[in-house]
Scaffold this active site. Structure first.
Site, PDB file in Angstrom:
ATOM      1  CB  THR A   1       0.119   2.599  16.244  1.00  0.00           C
ATOM      2  OG1 THR A   1      -1.169   3.632  16.963  1.00  0.00           O
ATOM      3  CG2 THR A   1       1.164   3.566  16.187  1.00  0.00           C
TER       4      THR A   1
ATOM      5  CB  VAL B   1      -1.083  -4.850   9.127  1.00  0.00           C
ATOM      6  CG1 VAL B   1      -1.800  -3.923   9.437  1.00  0.00           C
ATOM      7  CG2 VAL B   1      -1.415  -5.795   7.822  1.00  0.00           C
TER       8      VAL B   1
ATOM      9  CB  ILE C   1       3.273   1.417   7.887  1.00  0.00           C
ATOM     10  CG1 ILE C   1       3.664   0.932   6.480  1.00  0.00           C
ATOM     11  CG2 ILE C   1       3.827   0.339   8.763  1.00  0.00           C
ATOM     12  CD1 ILE C   1       5.195   0.886   6.065  1.00  0.00           C
ATOM     13  CD  GLU C   2      -3.046   1.184  10.961  1.00  0.00           C
ATOM     14  OE1 GLU C   2      -2.709   1.451  12.075  1.00  0.00           O
ATOM     15  OE2 GLU C   2      -3.770   1.906  10.630  1.00  0.00           O
ATOM     16  CG  LEU C   3       4.606   2.149  12.644  1.00  0.00           C
ATOM     17  CD1 LEU C   3       4.912   3.461  13.250  1.00  0.00           C
ATOM     18  CD2 LEU C   3       5.626   1.432  12.118  1.00  0.00           C
TER      19      LEU C   3
END
Length: 559
Positions: A266, A270, A340-342
């Site tokens: 996170t 993106v 994946i940056e949540l």
């Protein structure tokens, strides 16, 4: 025995995580097994879940896919997503076609939490830390301001102090908001903003921020272009110096069937792809094409844009990030995968970022007002009003500001279901793109007397080739396909080889951007001539490290 619906109400502590994994293993013993891949710095077991239908084959004899999360201690949304994917695969087996196909034909490795120690401290105390609780880069706390819950409210926020030299002022549009003082401003009330905390060895005059006591960053500890602390903050003493990252690396070395991966972090909402250190021209052209195709698929499913770290996610135009996991996984093994940056609070509030990194330092006040409106209307409680406090060292201050841990760094629990469902769908879709070895034909034909002709045809039914990527071939990171003909004692070989290696099989990926015919490069056959008595059983085994192992038995029949 059944399992309850997935618990979105909070983020799991270490004890809850272990209980959850063991419960799922107890209920679905044929679909999941747990392994301990090592111990953390503090001596806690690091569990990994291996998901596959054990009735359809061993997990190492199927194409593999890797999922990890919580590399950084505070990024617990990632751990929740990883646990949800595990839940979905197990509970939807024989209900959902994608889940069923994956567990029947593939292996999914899920490491739900790498920063075992750090996440526990993050979840059970007010403190924030990067990855490990190991003191780093210094063994002792350094002089200066250390973040601390100084007023005892269970949070570590910010302190604002009236200061004629301060760079901040209270916004006229929103009294909770601090905005930057203009360069030419001199008349008014101004503030210095500091992290909430206390000062070690305070001299009564100057306040400096102390070097972080727990500054280890697991995602700077991988070997690809690793650089020491002086060049890359958080790097560790040497590549894989930490027991957590080393345990991961040793598991990868022993389990060589992996083709792709996702590492959940996170925040920013993106999808990031390699490289962090090189422009896209560094890729083999065909690999970059596939990365873009996969990224487009990810965007369509999750709503997250897929971007290059080097081109679009650098903290400074002249700086790059060294020693990261996704660069290592692609460049060393040739796996296609993403970080994946949540979650992203501004995005959720309707803010459109022109640049993911620059926005944090410079954006219009209208974006802040959207955040406050979203926070208030949705009862997020992400902002804590400024409250006066008599600081034991600094005197009168005010403490308040955004609750970084529960609003910025991680998704409020009400948003978890949608995040988990979208990410799960993309992970399953990505995993199903792995190569998949299959037998398309296996025949034995009588040629007269006790002579027989054997034909064995293999094909790759997956999207990716059996070697995964061009980078894999460059690194010689995967063996050729091995085919073994096993004959009983009374059967002899006349022509052909009992053991041989054949070239890799293409999938459909080399046709994704090419309209020209490629022929049947996804299929290949082998032939043998054997001599033996009727009713003898011969066996053929084909093994691809990354596309799986297939077997068949043929009975010699006189026709």
């Amino acid at each position: 025995m059944t399992v309850k619906p997935f618990d979105f109400s909070h983020y799991y502590t270490y004890r809850e995580l272990l209980e959850y994994l063991h419960q799922m293993t107890d209920v679905y013993p044929q679909l999941i097994q747990l392994k301990i891949i090592g111990q953390s710095y503090a001596g806690k077991d690091i569990p990994i879940a291996i998901l596959t239908n054990q009735n359809t084959g061993k997990y190492l004899e199927k194409p593999g896919y890797w999922i990890d999360a919580n590399t950084h201690a505070g990024e617990v949304t990632g751990s929740a997503v990883a646990c949800y994917i595990l839940y979905y695969l197990l509970t939807q087996y024989q209900q959902d076609s994608m889940a069923t196909r994956l567990l029947d034909h593939h292996t999914i490795y899920i490491l739900p939490r790498i920063a075992i120690d750090g996440a526990e401290k993050y979840l059970t105390t007010p403190y924030r830390l990067r990855s490990s609780i190991r003191p780093y880069p210094y063994p002792d706390e350094q002089d200066g301001l250390h973040q601390e819950d100084i007023n005892g409210d269970g949070l570590i926020l910010q302190m604002r102090i009236k200061d004629d030299c301060g760079g901040w002022k209270i916004s006229e549009q929103e009294p909770r908001l601090m905005v930057k003082r203009e360069p030419e401003e001199f008349e008014g009330t101004y503030y210095t903003i500091l992290p909430e905390g206390s000062i070690l060895n305070y001299d009564g005059y100057e306040v400096k921020l102390a070097t972080t006591f727990e500054g280890m960053d697991f995602n700077r500890n991988y070997p690809y272009l690793w650089s020491p602390e002086g060049q890359q903050q958080g790097a560790g003493d040497f590549p894989f110096s930490e027991p957590e990252t080393r345990a991961e690396a040793e598991f990868w070395q022993e389990n060589r069937n992996i083709n792709g991966f996702i590492s959940y972090h996170t925040y920013s909402a993106v999808i990031l792809r390699p490289y962090s250190t090189h422009a896209d021209e560094h890729f083999p052209v065909s690999d970059l094409d596939i990365y873009k195709l996969l990224g487009e698929k990810g965007t369509a499913i999750t709503g997250y844009e897929c971007i290059s770290v080097y081109h679009d996610f650098r903290y400074h135009p002249k700086d790059v990030t060294y020693g990261v996991m996704d660069d290592y996984a692609y460049d060393h093994f040739g796996w296609f995968g993403f970080t994946i940056e949540l979650w992203d609070a501004p995005t959720q509030a309707g803010v459109k970022k022109e640049n993911y990194i620059d926005w944090g330092g410079k954006h219009p006040i209208e974006d802040d007002l959207k955040l406050f409106k979203w926070n208030d209307e949705n009862e997020i409680k992400g902002f804590i009003d400024w409250q006066p406090f008599n600081h034991p060292q600094l005197g009168e201050v005010e403490i308040g500001g955004w609750n970084f841990k529960e609003m910025w760094q991680n998704a409020p629990e009400k948003y978890l279901p949608e995040i988990c469902e979208r990410q799960c769908k993309f992970a399953l879709t990505h995993a199903l793109m792995s190569p998949l070895l299959a037998i398309s034909k296996a025949t034995i034909t009588h040629q007269g007397a006790d002579i027989y002709h054997v034909v064995f045809e293999l094909e790759n039914r997956g999207f990716l080739p059996t070697y995964t990527s061009q980078k894999t071939l460059e690194r010689k990171a995967v063996r050729l396909i091995e085919v073994i003909l096993s004959l009983p004692e009374k059967v002899s070989l006349i022509s052909g080889k009992l053991e041989q290696e054949i070239d890799h099989l293409e999938g459909r990926s080399n046709k994704a951007y090419n309209t020209f015919a490629k022929g049947t490069d996804y299929r290949r056959h082998l032939e043998w001539v054997i001599k033996g008595p009727v009713d003898s059983i011969i066996e053929i085994t084909a093994c691809s490290e990354r596309a799986g192992t297939v077997r068949c038995s043929l009975n010699i029949k006189m026709i």
